[in-house]
Scaffold this active site. Structure first.
Site, PDB file in Angstrom:
ATOM      1  N   ASP A 172       5.168   4.861   1.869  1.00 23.60           N
ATOM      2  CA  ASP A 172       5.197   3.471   1.412  1.00 23.60           C
ATOM      3  C   ASP A 172       6.156   3.314   0.222  1.00 23.60           C
ATOM      4  OD1 ASP A 172       4.439   0.799   1.140  1.00 23.60           O
ATOM      5  OD2 ASP A 172       2.330   1.261   1.557  1.00 23.60           O
ATOM      6  N   GLU A 209      10.795  -7.672   2.162  1.00 19.29           N
ATOM      7  CA  GLU A 209      11.690  -8.824   1.989  1.00 19.29           C
ATOM      8  C   GLU A 209      12.192  -8.951   0.554  1.00 19.29           C
ATOM      9  OE1 GLU A 209       8.810  -9.039   3.642  1.00 19.29           O
ATOM     10  OE2 GLU A 209       8.970 -10.383   5.374  1.00 19.29           O
ATOM     11  N   ASP A 232       3.198  -6.611   5.995  1.00 17.38           N
ATOM     12  CA  ASP A 232       2.022  -6.241   6.804  1.00 17.38           C
ATOM     13  C   ASP A 232       1.636  -7.312   7.833  1.00 17.38           C
ATOM     14  OD1 ASP A 232       2.090  -4.299   4.896  1.00 17.38           O
ATOM     15  OD2 ASP A 232      -0.061  -4.348   4.500  1.00 17.38           O
TER      16      ASP A 232
END
Ligand code: GAL
Length: 412
Positions: A172, A209, A232
């Site tokens: 992540d 983004e 997500d």
């Protein structure tokens, strides 16, 4: 006389050269059309020759202690018992919250209450059932749930994972927003390589983004096996469309060994009806996204099992050509998606009703770049059969319904 001959000779030579160039062009063009050459990743052999398939605990359990050693093993057993493993689901993974600290020696500390036998025991349990084991961490100092991340410990952590028998790492991008994505994921790729253990690398930039240098679909090949393209995915219809619309922008970048990841699936998590889940599963298959189930498989209805184990739909996802589908037409909330398949003249064609109303649509085979006569199978029909069709097909769709066809024809 001599000058006349010379002119003729020169003209002849010029025509021959032009002829050869034209001929060469056609030979190269037809060679390009007819020969499929898989494109390997740049600096390491591709590990994921097909989009990875598996299960991950995040979408259902989040950080809950309900996902622990006992329930994880039950889930592994259910993946085997329901036929999911045999349908292709291979990577069974823990997400965030398995880790609680880091020792003075730099070693990551596993939550002893949830996983008293440690992670290696879990990985072994998965391996003994002929599947692979996956784990989660963040490239930053903290994970998205504020657990210890791996920043500065990449080599220690990958070495630990390898010693546990980890096969898949989701990395992540939390707690690190100020650093460069490409540089940090290169560290991950190298750290995995030095272990000598093949471990799939999934780049999961959560807030993609808003992150600089976020076009991982451009630089991820050769470094990782798959990468998220959107934030997500949630368990409601508009969010399925949101993620599909974003993910489809990058269709040209996905290929064998490096896949656009539309995120772990929500099929079976209770927020949508069966029609919507069928469409969600079909779209992820059309987009060659990793198919990572994210539901509590111990509580699946027979209908959900049927969706997740539909082998013909899965074969669209796992098709050896590895192309990502594209939207070829859109009219009044109805989209036609086309995915070229390995077998020449074969296509997967989907007609999707994005709206809340029933829709009637005429699907023209020319949209799929096929001649007017084709045969097709409806992959969600009770007993799919090959049927001929001429010119076009009249399609009536319920709200959120998808018609997913495997079509065989002659390229137009
Ligand atoms: C998110 C990530 C999710 C999940 C979660 C864990 O940012 O996109 O898939 O891994 O972190 O904290």
């Amino acid at each position: 006389m001599f000058s006349f001959n010379c002119m003729t000779w020169k003209k002849g030579l010029a025509f021959s050269v032009i002829g050869l160039v034209v001929l060469g062009f056609f030979i190269i063009a037809s060679y390009k059309q007819s020969t499929y050459v898989p494109q390997p990743a740049d600096n390491r052999p591709p590990l994921a020759l097909r989009p990875p398939m598996g299960w991950n605990g995040w979408n259902h359990f989040r950080c809950s202690p309900k996902l622990n050693e006992k329930s994880f093993k039950e889930i592994v057993d259910t993946i085997v018992g329901t036929g999911m493993r045999d349908a292709g689901y291979q990577y069974v993974s823990l997400d965030d919250c398995w880790q609680i600290g880091r020792g003075a020696d730099g070693q990551i500390i596993v939550d002893p209450e949830r996983f008293p036998s440690g992670i290696k025991a879990l990985a072994t349990y998965v391996h003994e059932r002929d599947m692979f084991f996956g784990i989660y961490t963040s490239a930053g100092r903290l994970t998205c749930e504020k657990r210890p991340g791996s920043y500065g410990y990449e080599y220690i952590d990958t070495t630990t994972y390898a010693s546990w028998g980890v096969d898949y790492i989701k990395v992540d991008w939390c707690g690190i927003e100020y650093l460069d994505t490409q540089t940090q994921y290169r560290v991950w790729s190298d750290a995995i390589k030095q272990t000598g253990r093949p471990m799939v690398l999934n780049i999961a930039i959560a807030a993609i983004e808003t992150i600089e240098n976020n076009a991982v679909w451009k630089w991820g090949h050769g470094m990782a096996d798959s990468w998220r393209t959107a934030r997500d995915l949630s368990d409601f219809w508009d969010d399925i469309l949101r993620v599909a619309d974003i993910n489809t922008r990058y269709a040209d970048y996905s290929r064998i060994g490096g896949w656009n990841d539309a995120d772990m699936m929500q099929v079976g998590n209770g927020g949508m009806d069966l029609e919507s889940y069928r469409s969600h599963f079909s779209l992820w298959s059309m987009m060659s996204s990793p198919l990572i189930a994210g539901n509590d498989v111990r509580e699946m209805s027979p209908e959900i099992i049927k969706i997740l184990t539909n082998k013909e739909v899965i074969s669209i996802n796992q098709d050896p050509l590895g192309e990502q589908a594209k939207v070829v037409t859109e009219l009044d909330g109805v989209q036609v998606w086309v995915k070229r398949l390995y077998h020449q003249g074969d296509r997967a064609v989907a007609v999707l009703n994005r709206t809340e109303q029933e829709k009637t649509y005429y699907l023209h085979w020319s949209d799929a770049k096929l001649l007017p006569v084709v045969v097709y199978r409806d992959l969600w029909a009770e007993k799919p059969r090959w049927q001929p069709s001429f010119g076009s097909l009249k399609v009536t769709l319920l709200p959120h319904q998808i018609l997913l066809l495997r079509v065989s024809g002659v390229d137009s």
